[in-house]
Design an enzyme around this catalytic site. Structure first.
Site, mmCIF file in Angstrom:
data_model
loop_
_atom_site.group_PDB
_atom_site.id
_atom_site.type_symbol
_atom_site.label_atom_id
_atom_site.label_comp_id
_atom_site.label_asym_id
_atom_site.label_seq_id
_atom_site.Cartn_x
_atom_site.Cartn_y
_atom_site.Cartn_z
ATOM 1 N N ASP A 1 -7.485 -3.270 10.594
ATOM 2 C CA ASP A 1 -8.048 -4.173 9.582
ATOM 3 C C ASP A 1 -8.558 -5.480 10.199
ATOM 4 O O ASP A 1 -8.828 -6.452 9.487
ATOM 5 C CB ASP A 1 -6.979 -4.446 8.501
ATOM 6 C CG ASP A 1 -7.597 -4.816 7.158
ATOM 7 O OD1 ASP A 1 -8.788 -4.506 6.945
ATOM 8 O OD2 ASP A 1 -6.882 -5.421 6.335
ATOM 9 N N ARG B 1 -10.512 -11.330 1.687
ATOM 10 C CA ARG B 1 -11.404 -12.345 1.101
ATOM 11 C C ARG B 1 -10.772 -13.730 1.166
ATOM 12 O O ARG B 1 -11.483 -14.729 1.221
ATOM 13 C CB ARG B 1 -11.781 -11.933 -0.325
ATOM 14 C CG ARG B 1 -10.638 -11.834 -1.281
ATOM 15 C CD ARG B 1 -10.967 -11.012 -2.522
ATOM 16 N NE ARG B 1 -10.974 -9.579 -2.266
ATOM 17 C CZ ARG B 1 -11.324 -8.650 -3.151
ATOM 18 N NH1 ARG B 1 -11.686 -9.000 -4.366
ATOM 19 N NH2 ARG B 1 -11.291 -7.370 -2.833
ATOM 20 N N ASP C 1 -2.940 -7.449 -1.857
ATOM 21 C CA ASP C 1 -3.670 -6.539 -0.969
ATOM 22 C C ASP C 1 -5.161 -6.894 -0.898
ATOM 23 O O ASP C 1 -5.885 -6.352 -0.077
ATOM 24 C CB ASP C 1 -3.480 -5.096 -1.446
ATOM 25 C CG ASP C 1 -3.847 -4.072 -0.387
ATOM 26 O OD1 ASP C 1 -4.010 -4.471 0.782
ATOM 27 O OD2 ASP C 1 -3.967 -2.886 -0.739
ATOM 28 N N LYS D 1 0.834 -1.201 0.000
ATOM 29 C CA LYS D 1 0.000 0.000 0.000
ATOM 30 C C LYS D 1 0.866 1.247 0.000
ATOM 31 O O LYS D 1 2.005 1.214 0.487
ATOM 32 C CB LYS D 1 -0.853 0.012 1.290
ATOM 33 C CG LYS D 1 -2.002 -0.950 1.304
ATOM 34 C CD LYS D 1 -2.812 -0.791 2.590
ATOM 35 C CE LYS D 1 -3.970 -1.762 2.636
ATOM 36 N NZ LYS D 1 -4.985 -1.557 1.612
#
Ligand code: BES
Ligand code: MN
Ligand code: ZN
Length: 496
Positions: free
Chosen positions: A287, A350, A346, A276
Site C-alpha cells: 500500500d 486520502r 480504512d 480488513k
C-alpha cells in the site's frame, strides 16, 4: 537468492561468450552480422525450420549446438516476428524481456545478443530496458535449502552487440535510468512491512542522495508543528513513527517552480480499527506503491540528470489497530485547517495525501502536482489491473499523462469528477467525512483529495496496476513499478 544481471553494450567484435543469440525475423531472415556468424555453422536455416517447429515467430526459440568455426558453443536462434524500425518502444522492450527469460530458463551464465535488426538507438535502448526489467525477480528470501544443484548461475553476463555502440550507449543512459527507477519501486513494494517500515522507507528515500538529490525527512514532531493532523492520525495505532520524505532534484533553471510528485506510503494497511478481512490483507504490504513510484521517478530523474526542477513528497505511515489508533467518529484537523470526520479508518490513504498535497502546494508552489496512490478497491472494480485511474482538474495535464501512458504501456484512463460527487463527502459534524456512500468510491476518494490542492493543476493516479498484475515479458514480479516510466515520459515530452 537471485541472479545478478551484468549487461554491457558493445560493438560487433570477436565473440567472447559461450552462447550467441541471433535474432531471426519472421521471413527466416538474418541481418548481415548475424548471417556472418550463422553461415560459419554451415547449417541451412530454412531446412532447420522445416525439420522443427521454429518459424521465427516472436517469442519462439531454437537452440543449436554450434559446430565448427563459430567462436561459441551454442547458438540461440530467437524469433522476433516482424520486429523492426516500424515497431514501437513497447515491442522492443517485450522482445528483450522474452529473450532474457529464455536465457534464464536455459540457465545460461553468459550470452552475446547480436542486435543488427534495423532500429534506432532509442529502440535498441528499449530492448535493453526489456532485458533489465524482464530479468528482474524478487527472490532474495528464497534460500533453496538442499537444492543447491537447482540454483541458477549467480550471474548472467550479457553483451548486447550493436552497430553503433556510441549512439546506443547514449540512448541507454536514459532508459537504464528509467529501468533502475522502476526496479527501485518494485523492490520497495515487494518488500514485506516487517522489513520495510516507515523508518526504513525514509532511509530508502535518503539513499537517493547518492544520485545527487537533496533529501529531507520530517519526523512526527516537525509534522505536528506543521499541523498535519490528518497524516499523523493514520499512524497513531502503529509502533512505527510516521515520516514525510521530501526528495528534490534541481536540474532545471535556478528559481524555476518545480513540478511535484506526491505519493501515498502506507507501509502496511490493516484497515485500522475498521479492520480488513483476513483474505488478501497480505497485499497491503504494497500500500506504499504510490510512494515507491515517486521514489523511483526521483531516482530516474537524478540518474539521467534531467533538465527539470522536481520535488517528490511521500507520506510514510502504518495503519494499525491499537489502543492509540484513530476511531471511526474521530474528527481530525488537517494542515489546511479543514476538518475531517473519520467514518472508516480504512479510508486512510486520502488522509495521508490531504496533508502531503497541501504541504507540497504551500511549500513549493509547484507548476503542477501528480499524486500516485493505491487508494481504492473501487478503482480496481472499475478498471481492473490494465489501466490506472486518472482524476484531474486539468485537461492538458490529463492529456500529457494519457499520451505518456500509451507510449510507455503504463496506461491511465481518465475518470469523471464533479460537484455532484463532491457533495457526497460533506459531513454532519465536520467539513467533510473520509468516505462517500456505496457508489463511485474511486471518484469520491478523488473528490476528497481535490479539496486539498487549491487551484494548482493536479492529477491523481489511483494505482490498480501497482501489484498482483498478470506476468508479462518485462514484469515477472508481483509488483510492477508502475508510474516511473509514465512520469518520466511526461517529463521528457513536456518539461525539459
Ligand atoms: N489501500 C486500500 C485500497 C486498496 C485495496 C488498494 C486493495 C489496492 C488493493 C485503501 O486504503 C482502502 O482500504 N480503501 C477502502 C476505502 C473504503 C473504506 C471507503 C476500499 O477501497 O475499500
Ligand atoms: Mn485502507
Ligand atoms: Zn490503504
Amino acid at each position: 537468492m537471485d541472479q545478478k544481471l551484468n549487461l554491457k553494450i558493445d560493438g560487433f567484435s570477436k565473440l567472447k561468450t559461450k552462447r550467441v543469440c541471433l535474432l531471426v525475423g519472421d521471413k527466416l531472415s538474418l541481418s548481415a552480422e548475424a548471417s556472418g556468424i550463422w553461415d560459419k555453422t554451415g547449417l541451412d536455416l530454412s531446412a532447420l525450420s522445416k525439420a522443427s517447429t521454429f518459424e521465427a515467430k516472436s517469442a519462439s526459440f531454437f537452440n543449436v549446438f554450434a559446430p565448427n568455426g563459430v567462436d561459441a558453443d551454442q547458438i540461440l536462434l530467437a524469433g522476433i516476428g516482424d520486429l523492426g524500425a516500424d515497431s514501437d518502444a513497447k515491442d522492443f522492450a517485450k522482445a528483450g524481456g522474452t529473450i532474457v527469460n529464455q536465457l534464464r530458463a536455459l540457465k545460461a551464465s553468459d550470452a552475446t545478443i547480436i542486435f543488427d535488426v534495423e532500429a534506432s538507438a532509442e529502440q535498441i535502448a528499449h530492448f535493453a530496458a526489456g532485458l533489465r526489467l524482464g530479468h528482474y525477480r524478487f527472490d532474495k528470501y528464497k534460500t533453496n535449502p538442499g537444492k543447491k544443484d537447482d540454483l541458477p548461475p549467480k550471474e548472467l553476463k550479457l553483451t548486447l552487440a550493436v552497430a553503433d555502440k556510441k549512439a546506443v550507449t547514449a540512448a541507454d543512459k536514459i532508459q537504464n535510468a528509467v529501468s533502475q527507477g522502476t526496479i527501485t519501486a518494485r523492490n520497495l513494494v515487494n518488500e514485506p512491512a516487517n522489513v520495510l517500515g516507515t523508518v526504513e522507507f525514509a532511509q530508502a528515500a535518503k539513499d537517493l542522495e547518492a544520485d545527487g538529490l537533496e533529501v529531507e525527512v520530517l519526523d512526527e514532531k516537525q509534522m505536528t508543528k506543521l499541523g498535519m493532523g490528518a497524516l499523523l492520525a493514520v499512524g497513531y495505532g502503529s509502533r512505527r513513527p510516521s515520516h514525510m520524505a521530501i526528495m528534490k532534484w534541481n536540474g532545471g533553471k535556478k528559481g524555476d517552480a518545480p513540478i511535484a510528485f506526491v505519493g501515498k506510503g502506507v507501509v502496511f494497511d490493516s484497515g485500522g480499527l475498521s479492520i480488513k478481512p483476513a483474505g488478501g490483507m497480505e497485499d497491503m504490504k504494497g500500500d506504499m506503491g504510490g510512494a515507491a513510484a515517486v521514489t523511483g521517478i526521483m531516482k530516474t530523474l537524478g540518474m539521467r540528470k534531467a533538465k527539470v526542477n522536481a520535488v517528490g513528497v511521500i507520506g510514510l505511515v502504518e495503519n494499525m489497530a491499537d489502543g492509540n489508533a484513530m476511531r471511526p467518529s474521530d474528527i481530525i484537523t488537517s494542515m489546511s485547517g479543514q476538518t475531517i470526520e473519520v467514518l472508516n479508518t480504512d479510508a486512510e490513504g486520502r488522509l495521508v495525501l490531504a496533508d502531503a498535497l497541501w504541504y507540497t502546494k504551500e511549500t513549493f508552489k509547484p507548476k503542477f502536482m501528480v499524486n500516485l496512490a493505491t487508494l481504492t478497491g473501487a478503482n480496481i472494480v472499475a478498471l481492473g489491473d490494465q489501466h490506472a485511474g486518472l482524476f484531474s482538474n486539468d485537461d492538458d495535464l490529463s492529456k500529457g499523462l494519457t499520451d505518456a501512458g500509451l507510449k510507455t504501456g503504463e496506461r491511465v484512463w481518465r475518470m469523471p469528477m464533479g460537484p455532484e460527487y463532491d457533495k457526497l463527502i460533506n459531513s454532519k459534524f465536520a467539513d467533510m467525512k473520509n468516505i462517500g456512500g456505496r457508489w463511485a468510491g474511486a471518484i469520491t476518494a478523488a473528490q476528497f483529495l481535490k479539496r486539498f490542492v487549491g487551484d494548482v493543476p493536479w492529477a491523481h493516479i489511483d494505482l490498480s496496476t501497482a501489484m498482483g498484475v498478470p506476468a508479462t515479458p518485462i514484469c515477472k514480479s508481483w509488483s510492477t513499478g508502475f508510474g516511473v516510466a509514465l512520469l518520466d515520459q511526461l517529463v521528457r515530452d513536456h518539461h525539459e
